[in-house]
Write a protein that holds these residues in place. Sequence first.
Motif, short mmCIF file in Angstrom:
data_model
loop_
_atom_site.label_atom_id
_atom_site.label_comp_id
_atom_site.label_asym_id
_atom_site.label_seq_id
_atom_site.Cartn_x
_atom_site.Cartn_y
_atom_site.Cartn_z
N LEU A 60 20.33 46.14 26.46
CA LEU A 60 19.94 45.22 25.38
C LEU A 60 21.06 44.25 25.00
O LEU A 60 20.86 43.34 24.20
N VAL A 61 22.23 44.45 25.57
CA VAL A 61 23.37 43.56 25.31
C VAL A 61 23.21 42.28 26.12
O VAL A 61 22.87 42.33 27.31
N ASP A 62 23.46 41.12 25.49
CA ASP A 62 23.34 39.85 26.20
C ASP A 62 24.62 39.03 26.08
O ASP A 62 25.67 39.53 25.61
N ASP A 63 24.55 37.79 26.47
CA ASP A 63 25.74 36.93 26.52
C ASP A 63 26.39 36.71 25.16
O ASP A 63 27.61 36.52 25.06
N SER A 64 25.61 36.72 24.08
CA SER A 64 26.19 36.50 22.75
C SER A 64 27.18 37.60 22.40
O SER A 64 28.19 37.35 21.73
N GLY A 65 26.89 38.82 22.84
CA GLY A 65 27.82 39.92 22.60
C GLY A 65 29.13 39.72 23.35
O GLY A 65 30.22 39.96 22.81
N LEU A 66 29.05 39.28 24.60
CA LEU A 66 30.26 39.02 25.37
C LEU A 66 31.06 37.87 24.78
O LEU A 66 32.29 37.86 24.82
N HIS A 67 30.35 36.91 24.20
CA HIS A 67 31.04 35.79 23.55
C HIS A 67 31.87 36.29 22.37
O HIS A 67 33.01 35.85 22.16
N SER A 68 31.30 37.24 21.60
CA SER A 68 32.04 37.82 20.47
C SER A 68 33.27 38.57 20.97
O SER A 68 34.35 38.47 20.37
N LEU A 69 33.11 39.33 22.05
CA LEU A 69 34.26 40.05 22.62
C LEU A 69 35.34 39.07 23.07
O LEU A 69 36.54 39.34 22.94
N GLY A 70 34.92 37.94 23.61
CA GLY A 70 35.87 36.93 24.07
C GLY A 70 36.73 36.39 22.96
O GLY A 70 37.88 35.97 23.20
N ASN A 71 36.21 36.43 21.74
CA ASN A 71 36.96 35.92 20.58
C ASN A 71 37.65 37.02 19.79
O ASN A 71 38.27 36.75 18.76
N GLY A 72 37.52 38.27 20.25
CA GLY A 72 38.14 39.39 19.54
C GLY A 72 38.83 40.33 20.50
O GLY A 72 39.10 40.00 21.66
N CYS A 73 39.14 41.54 20.00
CA CYS A 73 39.78 42.59 20.83
C CYS A 73 40.95 42.03 21.65
O CYS A 73 40.90 42.02 22.89
#
Length: 644
Positions: A236-249
Amino acid sequence: MTRQCSSLLLTLLTDDLLARIHSHLLDPKDRKSFGQACIVFHRIDSLSRTRLQPLHPSIILSLLHKLPSVHTLDLSLCPRIDDSFAFAICPFLRHRCVRTLSLSRASGLTYAGLENLVRSCEKLEALDVSYWCRRFGDREALAMSCASGLKEVILDKCLKVGDVGLAHIAVGCVGLQSVSLKWCLEITDLGIGLLATKCLGLKFLDVSSLKITSQSLHSIAVLQELESLIMVGCVLVDDSGLHSLGNGCPSLKVVDMSRCDRVTSAGLCSLVRGHRQLQQLNASHCLVDLTSDLLCALKNLKHLNVFKVDGARVSHATFQTITKNFTSLVEIGLSKCIGLRDIYIIRLVTGCCNLRSLNLSCCDTVTDDAIAAIAGSCRKLQCLKLESCASVTEKNMKLLGYSCAHLQELDLTDCCGINDTALGFLSRCTELQFLKLGLCENISDNGLFYIASNCMKISELDLYRCPNIGDEGMAALSNGCKKLKKLNISYCNSLTDKGMEYIGRLEELYVLEMRALMNVTGVGLQAVAAGCTVLSVLDLKHCVNIQDAGFWALANYCKNLREINIGHCVISDTALWMLLSKLTCLQDANLVPLTNVSARGLELALRACCIQLKKLKLVGSFKTSLSHELLQFLWLKGCKIRWD
């Protein structure tokens, strides 16, 4: 005179010196021999032992009394432990500095027993309660949260724990650094959000197969110290989730997003651009192809050492990017990649000569030319997987044998071009430990003789459906491969009782798969049982000529068996009862079908072993024949029954 000298020598060696000598013995067998040498050495061994993994709960109390330095207690092989056992050992644990406790599969415990255990281990830092299945819920999570000093928890396949339970753990154990929640299907975005809010020091998080969405990744993105994120099969994870990870962690170094079906190259671009320090990236079976934008972003990953894109479409540009930029690459996964050609592999291995692991499984376009290039460039190669590479033959195996001296793992499953000549060449790889030759119909005892004569470190060997492997091949193995621990000889129909006699000489064997060996009788099984006393997993399905005497031998000799498959075997009611009643470590039993066993016989046999069983496969027709009392008891003990 010699005995006097030895006694004098022992008086000169202090306990500290003997303990230092003991610490250099890495092999458990060497440590055991050390402890059995004399009373002094036995005392040092007892004082120095820090890890305990008993095979049966009945010996735990006496062992804890003798081993004062134990700080790792692994009870994963004792599924029969319950609350009464927990209350019995708690006084001993209060006087021990136990930091790591494994209760994997111990679903006989309830929240009361679990709470007492964790409260008794005041310095507990790591707790494993994986595979409690439906026995671990929010109440058990509350009991676990009493261990406020926990840094690592493993909750894999705790199917009933939900957001409330995870919240209890997050609030009670704010110092957590490593959390594994694989297959905890009741946990949602809410639970992950609470965990990320309370446990800001998390460095490792596994949320594989959870029904979470990209909202969870938005929450995870705030974790400043997170280094590893495993999210295999989060569909259920999509590109918007990866975008958030790209800006964090900002500390992220390892990401495994394999089988995340809704993720595309665009989402992966966002992740990569925000984390140039990535060291390991697994995007297997989730990308259709590697776009030009993604390849451009990947160029910045100068520290990447593990890269897996199994199942993706690859091109010349893909390997141009890899060879020019991934100079530190040591492992790459390309299995089932579309468009893969020899010329690409040649370019890859020429540019990445430090490769230690290469997976080319199910790439039917790979030929001997690629093997020659691998042998010529990858001198440090330790793992090579070529399953179902039908165009690979013995032609360049000679180069592989001469050049890849460090090779430890080799998978040639279903490589029909491999023959005895190829095995002769490969026998020069004397460091081999794992060898898969299943479905290689052109190999025989001669080829196995080459391997056994030189590759003496082999611990796992797969010979599944190799019809020309017979008794002489087993003789060679028993003489040369003394360290063999796992062996698959299923459907090797040339094997007889004589071959089983040779297998019985493999004293360290603990996994044996021998399905459908029509020429093996109870005599052969007796030889295996008498010799392979540490056997833990045994598959006898379709061995229709084994008589009761063989099963009686199993019951008497193989006390450590934890998993057994006797489907389609000709076993009587009496032998089944004897087998199941004496195998006190048994957790998993496949009994489908047993044509000579009656409903009454099955009932009695199951009653004799129902306390410890965790998985059971039965014929559907017995569902109405077995007593409701028995089935209810099995369910209460956490046993999962599959009706076939």
